[in-house]
Design an enzyme around this catalytic site. Structure first.
Site, PDB file in Angstrom:
ATOM      1  N   CYS A   1       0.811  -1.221   0.000  1.00 47.29           N
ATOM      2  CA  CYS A   1       0.000   0.000   0.000  1.00 47.29           C
ATOM      3  C   CYS A   1       0.845   1.272   0.000  1.00 47.29           C
ATOM      4  O   CYS A   1       0.294   2.374   0.038  1.00 47.29           O
ATOM      5  CB  CYS A   1      -0.957   0.005   1.181  1.00 47.29           C
ATOM      6  SG  CYS A   1      -2.309  -1.197   0.995  1.00 47.29           S
TER       7      CYS A   1
ATOM      8  N   GLU B   1       2.992   2.707   2.175  1.00 48.01           N
ATOM      9  CA  GLU B   1       3.244   3.571   3.337  1.00 48.01           C
ATOM     10  C   GLU B   1       4.563   3.283   4.037  1.00 48.01           C
ATOM     11  O   GLU B   1       4.989   4.069   4.884  1.00 48.01           O
ATOM     12  CB  GLU B   1       2.095   3.475   4.350  1.00 48.01           C
ATOM     13  CG  GLU B   1       2.014   2.174   5.142  1.00 48.01           C
ATOM     14  CD  GLU B   1       1.092   1.156   4.508  1.00 48.01           C
ATOM     15  OE1 GLU B   1       0.499   0.350   5.246  1.00 48.01           O
ATOM     16  OE2 GLU B   1       0.956   1.185   3.276  1.00 48.01           O
TER      17      GLU B   1
END
Length: 514
Positions: free
Chosen positions: A220, A222
Site C-alpha cells: 500500500c 506507506e
C-alpha cells in the site's frame, strides 16, 4: 503463503539479471506414486514445486513430472493455518500457466510483463483457500509501455490474475513520468501509482535526512523497505483522542508493542538480519479528516516518540528504529472505530462498503439471514469466482465528515504533503480521488511538489472508475434507508468454524481504498 503482502521490482535493471529461458523443457502432472516429484501436503511443498519449475526452466533445462496425490482435496479443513484447502487443481492450473508464460519466451529473457504475470499467477494460487492473503505491489519503470498497458482493460484480453497486484512506477521526479502513464486515468484502466525511491531513501519526515537502506515499498506504499524486510504496523485513532498528552501516551504504548515485535525471531534468516538491524516500525494515524484541529499535536508527538526510542532502545540493548511513523490507507479498520480512513476524506455521506468472504464461511449465511446483499465476485473477464463472495454493508459517514466530493484532488495532495512533514518519516499512503477535469491541476501540482514532498501516491476516479464491485459505492440517503430497513438487528451469532473474514486490508492485492 504466510499471510503477508509482498512488493517486487520488474524494472529492467533487476529482471535483466534473470537467465534466458531454457528450450524444450516439459513439466507435466502425473498423479501417481512414482512421479519424479511428489508434492507434500504443505505450504512448503507448494513452494518446492515452484522452485523446481523455475530451476528447470532457468537453470537445468531438465524436464520432469510431478504428482499431487498427497495434496488434500478442496474443502478439507486446514487445522493449523485456518480455513479450508483449495485442493490441488489450483496448484496444477497455476503451474501450467506459469510454464505457458515462460515457454513463450524460450531462448529469450523474460520481459517485465512476463515477470508481472508470473508473480500475479503465484498470488492467485495463494489466495485460493480464501483465508490466505495475496497483497502485491509491482514496481516498474515509468517508460515501460508493456507494463503501463497491463491493466488497460479497454484494450481487452487482460488476464484475470492481473487483479492480484497494485501496479506502481518508480519515479523520483515528475520529469520521469511519461505522458503514456496518464492514458489509464480516463476510467479505461487502473491508474498507476508513483513511488519516489530517491526521497524515501534519503529522508524521514520532509527535510530531515535519514539513514536508510530501502529498495522498495510495501503493497500500500506507506512503508519503505529493504530487501526481505517486513512491515510492523499499528494505528492511532486521532478522532477519538482528546488531548495532546493522551496522544503521546497512546503512541508510547503502541511503540512498546511494536518494538518488542521487531525483536522477535522471524522464519527466514535474511529477514531476521534486516529487521533486527533496522527495527523499523510504522505507527499510523487515522481519522485525520475529522481532526484538522489536532494535526498540530503530531509534530510534538513525533519528537516525544523519537526521544523515547533512544531511551527504550538503550535500556533493552536494541538498535534505535530507522523509522517510526506512517499513515496507512486504513480501510475497514478505521470504519470500526468511526474514523475516516487514514489521510483520506470520507468516501461519501452514504455509501455501500463491500467486504470479501470465503463462499463457504458460515458468516456468509448469517449475513444473508440478516438481510445483507451477497453476490459472487467477478473476474476481469466478467466470469464469476464462486470461491469468494462480496457482502454489501450500507454505511454513513455522519453529518460532520469531510467528503471526497467536496475535496479537490489538490487539497488532498496538500494534506499528504503536510502530514509527510509533521508526522510520517516512512510515507503517507493515499489514493487521491479525482475528477477527469482535475487532471491538469494534478499534473501542475506534482510538477512543483512531487520530487521533495511525496514518497508514494496513487489516484482513483471518484466516479466512473471502471471497477466492478468496487469496495466503496456512493448512494443517496433514500437508497441507504431502503437498504437499512431490510436489515435485521444483529443478535448473538453461533459461528464455530473459526474462519476469517477476507477483505479487511489489502485483500486480493487491491488497496482497501481502491
Amino acid at each position: 503463503m504466510l499471510g503477508g503482502g509482498v512488493g517486487y521490482s520488474i524494472r529492467r535493471e533487476d529482471i535483466h539479471e534473470l537467465p534466458r529461458v531454457k528450450r524444450g523443457v516439459e513439466i507435466e502432472v502425473k498423479n501417481t506414486n512414482d512421479a519424479d516429484f511428489i508434492v507434500p501436503d504443505s505450504r512448503e511443498g507448494w513452494v518446492r514445486l515452484l522452485q523446481k519449475v523455475l530451476d528447470a526452466l532457468f537453470v537445468t533445462g531438465q524436464s520432469f513430472n510431478y504428482s499431487t496425490v498427497l495434496v488434500r482435496s478442496a474443502g478439507k479443513p486446514i487445522h493449523g493455518f485456518g480455513g479450508t484447502a483449495s485442493g490441488p487443481e489450483i496448484l496444477i492450473n497455476g503451474t501450467a500457466k506459469i510454464c505457458e508464460v515462460m515457454k513463450a519466451r524460450e531462448g529469450k529473457k523474460l520481459r517485465s510483463l512476463d515477470v508481472l504475470d508470473i508473480a500475479n499467477i503465484i498470488g492467485s494460487i495463494v489466495v485460493a483457500g480464501n483465508v490466505r492473503r495475496s497483497a502485491e505491489i509491482a514496481l516498474g519503470d515509468p517508460d515501460d509501455f508493456l507494463y503501463l498497458k497491463a491493466k488497460r482493460w479497454d484494450l481487452g484480453n487482460i488476464p484475470n490474475w492481473r487483479a492480484m497486484s497494485n501496479n506502481t512506477i518508480y519515479c523520483d521526479s515528475y520529469d520521469h513520468i511519461m505522458e503514456g502513464v496518464w492514458d489509464g486515468y480516463a476510467g479505461n484502466g487502473e491508474p498507476y501509482g508513483f513511488f519516489n525511491l530517491g526521497l524515501s531513501s534519503k529522508y524521514g519526515r520532509t527535510g530531515e535526512k535519514s539513514r536508510e537502506n530501502c529498495e522498495g515499498t510495501n503493497p500500500c506504499g506507506e512503508i519503505s523497505l529493504a530487501d526481505k524486510e517486513c512491515c510492523n504496523l499499528a494505528e492511532l485513532y486521532l478522532n477519538n483522542i482528546e488531548s495532546k498528552e493522551e496522544l503521546v501516551e497512546c503512541s508510547l504504548l503502541l511503540y512498546k508493542t511494536q518494538k518488542a515485535i521487531c525483536a522477535l525471531p522471524f522464519i527466514h534468516e535474511d529477514t531476521n538480519k534486516i529487521v533486527h538491524k533496522n527495527f523499523r516500525i510504522g505507527q499510523g494515524v487515522t481519522g485525520l479528516c475529522q481532526s484538522f484541529e489536532k494535526i498540530p499535536w503530531l509534530d510534538h508527538c513525533y519528537k516525544e516518540l523519537r526521544k523515547f526510542d533512544k531511551e527504550w532502545s538503550s535500556k533493552n540493548n536494541w538498535p534505535e528504529s530507522i523509522k517510526l511513523t506512517t499513515v496507512k490507507p486504513s480501510g475497514t479498520l478505521s470504519l470500526l472505530a468511526g474514523a475516516t480512513p487514514g489521510v483520506h476524506p470520507a468516501y461519501s455521506q452514504y455509501y455501500i462498503r463491500r467486504v470479501r468472504m470465503s463462499s463457504d464461511d458460515q458468516l456468509v449465511e448469517s449475513c444473508k439471514n440478516l438481510g445483507y446483499y451477497v453476490e459472487y465476485t467477478k473476474n476481469f473477464d466478467g466470469s464469476l469466482n464462486r470461491d469468494t463472495v462480496l457482502v454489501e454493508f450500507p454505511c454513513t459517514s455522519g453529518p460532520d465528515a469531510k467528503l471526497a466530493k467536496d475535496t479537490s484532488a489538490v487539497d488532498q495532495l496538500e494534506l499528504v504533503k503536510q502530514i509527510q512533514k509533521v508526522w510520517s518519516d516512512n510515507a503517507v499512503s493515499c489514493t487521491v480521488y479525482y475528477r477527469k477535469d482535475e487532471l491538469n491541476d494534478i499534473k501542475e501540482w506534482l510538477s512543483k511538489n512531487y520530487k521533495n514532498n511525496i514518497k508514494s501516491v496513487s489516484f482513483l476516479l471518484h466516479q466512473d472508475h471502471g471497477f466492478d464491485q468496487a469496495p466503496y459505492e456512493e448512494i443517496n440517503k433514500e437508497k441507504y434507508n431502503e437498504i437499512k430497513k431490510n436489515i435485521k438487528k444483529i443478535k448473538a451469532q453461533a459461528i464455530s468454524n473459526g474462519k476469517q473474514i477476507e477483505g479487511l486490508e489489502c485483500a486480493g492485492g487491491a488497496c482497501p481504498i481502491k
